[in-house]
Design a protein around this motif. Structure first.
Motif, PDB file in Angstrom:
ATOM      1  N   SER A 342      -7.881  -1.056   2.862  1.00  0.00           N
ATOM      2  CA  SER A 342      -7.776  -0.185   4.025  1.00  0.00           C
ATOM      3  C   SER A 342      -7.678  -0.978   5.321  1.00  0.00           C
ATOM      4  CB  SER A 342      -8.994   0.745   4.081  1.00  0.00           C
ATOM      5  OG  SER A 342      -9.098   1.365   5.340  1.00  0.00           O
ATOM      6  N   TRP A 442      -7.671  13.915 -12.263  1.00  0.00           N
ATOM      7  CA  TRP A 442      -7.029  14.076 -10.961  1.00  0.00           C
ATOM      8  C   TRP A 442      -7.443  15.377 -10.279  1.00  0.00           C
ATOM      9  CZ3 TRP A 442      -5.256  10.262  -8.381  1.00  0.00           C
ATOM     10  CH2 TRP A 442      -4.687   9.163  -9.009  1.00  0.00           C
ATOM     11  N   ARG A 492      -7.540   1.842  -5.600  1.00  0.00           N
ATOM     12  CA  ARG A 492      -6.365   2.143  -4.793  1.00  0.00           C
ATOM     13  C   ARG A 492      -6.753   2.940  -3.549  1.00  0.00           C
ATOM     14  NH1 ARG A 492      -1.091   4.611  -7.634  1.00  0.00           N
ATOM     15  NH2 ARG A 492      -1.377   2.612  -8.733  1.00  0.00           N
ATOM     16  N   CYS A 493      -6.005   2.710  -2.481  1.00  0.00           N
ATOM     17  CA  CYS A 493      -6.192   3.444  -1.234  1.00  0.00           C
ATOM     18  C   CYS A 493      -4.928   4.245  -0.934  1.00  0.00           C
ATOM     19  CB  CYS A 493      -6.482   2.481  -0.079  1.00  0.00           C
ATOM     20  SG  CYS A 493      -6.607   3.284   1.532  1.00  0.00           S
ATOM     21  N   TYR A 494      -5.068   5.557  -0.738  1.00  0.00           N
ATOM     22  CA  TYR A 494      -3.976   6.434  -0.333  1.00  0.00           C
ATOM     23  C   TYR A 494      -4.117   6.690   1.166  1.00  0.00           C
ATOM     24  CZ  TYR A 494      -3.270   7.352  -5.313  1.00  0.00           C
ATOM     25  OH  TYR A 494      -3.020   7.211  -6.661  1.00  0.00           O
ATOM     26  N   SER A 495      -3.123   6.257   1.941  1.00  0.00           N
ATOM     27  CA  SER A 495      -3.190   6.346   3.398  1.00  0.00           C
ATOM     28  C   SER A 495      -2.525   7.624   3.898  1.00  0.00           C
ATOM     29  CB  SER A 495      -2.515   5.123   4.034  1.00  0.00           C
ATOM     30  OG  SER A 495      -3.160   3.937   3.621  1.00  0.00           O
ATOM     31  N   MET A 498       0.602   9.948   2.484  1.00  0.00           N
ATOM     32  CA  MET A 498       0.905   9.698   1.072  1.00  0.00           C
ATOM     33  C   MET A 498       0.555  10.917   0.224  1.00  0.00           C
ATOM     34  SD  MET A 498      -0.350   5.735   0.567  1.00  0.00           S
ATOM     35  CE  MET A 498       0.269   5.650  -1.124  1.00  0.00           C
ATOM     36  N   ILE A 500      -0.518  12.598  -3.496  1.00  0.00           N
ATOM     37  CA  ILE A 500      -1.296  12.250  -4.687  1.00  0.00           C
ATOM     38  C   ILE A 500      -0.884  13.160  -5.832  1.00  0.00           C
ATOM     39  CG2 ILE A 500      -3.634  12.084  -5.663  1.00  0.00           C
ATOM     40  CD1 ILE A 500      -4.672  11.696  -2.853  1.00  0.00           C
ATOM     41  N   LYS A 506      -1.454  15.998   0.015  1.00  0.00           N
ATOM     42  CA  LYS A 506      -0.969  15.039   0.993  1.00  0.00           C
ATOM     43  C   LYS A 506      -2.129  14.614   1.877  1.00  0.00           C
ATOM     44  CE  LYS A 506       2.301  14.432   4.809  1.00  0.00           C
ATOM     45  NZ  LYS A 506       3.320  15.090   5.675  1.00  0.00           N
ATOM     46  N   VAL A 507      -2.340  13.300   2.006  1.00  0.00           N
ATOM     47  CA  VAL A 507      -3.438  12.794   2.826  1.00  0.00           C
ATOM     48  C   VAL A 507      -3.137  13.074   4.293  1.00  0.00           C
ATOM     49  CG1 VAL A 507      -4.759  10.756   3.484  1.00  0.00           C
ATOM     50  CG2 VAL A 507      -3.897  10.980   1.147  1.00  0.00           C
ATOM     51  N   GLU A 512      -7.815   8.556   4.951  1.00  0.00           N
ATOM     52  CA  GLU A 512      -7.548   7.727   3.787  1.00  0.00           C
ATOM     53  C   GLU A 512      -8.405   8.198   2.621  1.00  0.00           C
ATOM     54  OE1 GLU A 512      -6.241   3.381   5.575  1.00  0.00           O
ATOM     55  OE2 GLU A 512      -8.347   3.731   5.108  1.00  0.00           O
TER      56      GLU A 512
END
Length: 564
Positions: A342, A442, A492-495, A498, A500, A506-507, A512
């Motif tokens: 991050s 998930w 993992r980092c979803y910014s 992004m 998923i 959607k982030v 994050e």
């Protein structure tokens, strides 16, 4: 007898030490007729000491001394006297007396009464029935309460401050009376009363007579004190026969240190550390930084954590390790991993300068509202509690995180602020899994993200400056096979922006989502501790000290100390 003092040998000459002589002499001295009820109290029977050759007790076949056996033999003879009652106060250890002690005396019944802290309703009764020593004999509650501050609110305040311990309770009430009489005005709200009781001077004066034993502990006892602190904080119950060593009972260790127990049932108790103790402990130079964090965390918990909450050991360990990680000046792999994952985290310029337990523990504490996860009853925050927690943590506008029957709000929340850049990062940590055989999938992860990141963005970040950010970290004991494969067994980092899992989520902007893989999760809790927790929670949804074991709790303590 009308005498200021009498030597023991003089007493024995006047009253021969045989049961049949005691009752007539007592009645003679008190000038009571033989048909009048007489109550005789024997205090602290369990501390009789034969080491100075003052008492000679019978021994069992294995050489152990049980002073109660001799003592109740005497009581049995006294029970033959008419209209006679006894109160005997002593330690439970060694007390193996049943009603058959009075066999042959059909009118005799033994009642065993635990000396335990009072609950809120008992405190109300105490306040209503305690009268001031004045000509009007006004009830204490009438002096302390007002039309806007009820006796029930006063009882709740006293319970939160003293834990319901009778000695502390009466001392706190006397101090409140002095405060009210001096200003000639009762309290007008619960907040005003708690402000008075939370004052450092109030707590210090109230608690001083009760904490002396803890402040002079040797190193061996210090480690036991740390474990008792963890048991109180994580709500780990204990059985009366749980042992620290072959010669030492946990039950007795609580007493010897001057701490308290709250009974859950006849054979189970909870370690109770009243909040008024905290200020004295924290200001003592011999208290370690770990103990200060544990004590500070206990201090901000609502009182119902002792009496109603489920045991949440896993979340508590993760939270405390995070606090130590954020403040440690030593290199640690997890902090470096988060910096790699991050860019926002890296800008926080850790470590932080001070350790604040408040944001850590307020999210571990839970209300009485329950939810179900992994077939276990869990507790979560009420909406109003979340409003207060988020507002305190963000120092921004009030935020509402919706809760419903399937809600999964973060277990831990804290705020980071960069000392060199105008960056603010609010971090939520969701502790997931709890050893579900299939691991979390998930759908669980997306559900967590929607319940936390969406409301934070909609209600705060969308109208805040660009330097405010939010992160959700998923910490799981076991990921599902699908999640592990998609992540490649890596964190993992979803910014921001992004998607998923095939556009399922959607982030939001300035947010994050970090998912820790199982390997990296062990940077927070090592494998042996995780295995020990798994064994304990397979035994019970609410494991006891025995289920965890002293070795596991000691290993958890040492893991905290290694990060100081």
């Amino acid at each position: 007898m009308g005498l200021p003092f009498m030597k023991p040998d003089e007493t024995y000459r006047h009253i021969p030490p045989y049961p049949k002589f005691l009752t007539p002499e007592l009645r003679k001295t008190l000038d009571t007729p033989s048909d009048q009820y007489l109550l005789v109290a024997f205090d602290e029977v369990g501390v009789l000491d034969e080491s100075r050759n003052e008492f000679h007790f019978k021994r069992t076949h294995d050489g152990r001394v049980r002073p109660y056996n001799d003592f109740f033999g005497i009581i049995r003879k006294l029970c033959k006297e008419p209209d006679l009652f006894f109160i005997v106060v002593g330690k439970r250890k060694g007390l193996s007396i049943k009603n058959d002690v009075a066999s042959g005396l059909s009118k005799v019944i033994l009642h065993f009464i635990p000396l335990s802290p009072l609950d809120a309703s008992s405190i109300v009764e105490f306040l209503e029935k305690s009268l001031l020593k004045t000509p009007t004999q006004e009830p204490v509650c009438n002096v302390l309460c007002s039309s806007s501050f009820s006796v029930n609110e006063l009882a709740d305040s006293l319970l939160e401050c003293t834990g319901g311990v009778p000695g502390l309770l009466t001392r706190a009430v006397n101090m409140l009376l002095n405060y009210i009489i001096a200003r000639n005005q009762p309290f007008i709200s619960k907040e005003e009363c708690l402000t008075c009781m939370n004052d450092d001077n109030f707590r210090r004066i109230c608690a001083e007579p009760f904490v002396e034993r803890i402040l002079i502990l040797d190193e061996d006892r210090k480690s036991v004190f740390d474990i008792l602190l963890m048991m109180a904080l994580y709500r780990i119950p204990s059985k009366v026969d749980d042992r620290l060593t072959s010669e030492s009972f946990l039950y007795d260790a609580v007493t010897e240190m001057g701490l308290y127990r709250y009974p859950i049932d006849e054979n189970t108790f909870q370690v109770l550390i009243p909040k008024v103790f905290v200020v004295i402990f924290k200001n003592d130079p011999s208290i370690s930084s770990l103990e200060k964090i544990l004590l500070g965390s206990l201090d901000v918990e609502p009182v119902d954590c002792f009496f109603y909450s489920k045991c949440r050991v896993f979340e508590g360990i993760v939270a405390l390790r995070l606090v130590l990680m954020l403040s440690s000046k030593n290199r640690n792999e997890l902090r470096e991993l988060l910096c790699q994952l991050s860019p926002i985290w890296k800008q926080m310029k850790l470590p932080i300068n001070t350790i604040s337990p408040i944001h850590y523990i307020k999210s571990v504490v839970s209300s009485r509202e329950t939810r179900n996860e992994s077939n276990k009853s869990r507790r979560t925050f009420a909406n109003t509690e979340w409003n207060n927690i988020i507002r305190e943590t963000l120092y921004l506008e009030t935020i509402y995180i919706p809760l419903d029957a399937t809600s999964h709000s973060p277990d831990i929340i804290f705020k980071l602020q960069s000392p060199v850049e105008p960056k603010v990062l609010t971090v939520g940590v969701a502790c997931k899994g709890r050893w579900k055989s299939e691991g979390i999938g998930w759908s669980d992860i997306i559900d967590e993200a929607k319940k936390f990141l969406d409301p934070v963005y909609d209600q705060v970040l969308s109208s805040a400056m660009d330097y405010h950010h939010c992160m959700l970290i998923i910490v799981s004991t076991k990921l599902s096979l699908n999640v592990s494969n998609e992540l490649g067994n890596q964190s993992r980092c979803y910014s921001s922006g992004m998607f998923i899992r095939n556009d399922s989520f959607k982030v939001p902007d300035n947010c994050e989502l970090v998912i820790l893989c199982e390997r990296d999760m062990e940077m927070l809790i090592d494998e042996e501790i995780l295995n020990g927790l798994e064994r304990a929670f397979h035994v019970s949804d609410n494991p006891t000290f025995w289920d965890f074991g002293l070795d596991l709790l000691d290993r958890i303590r040492n893991s905290f100390l290694s990060w100081q």
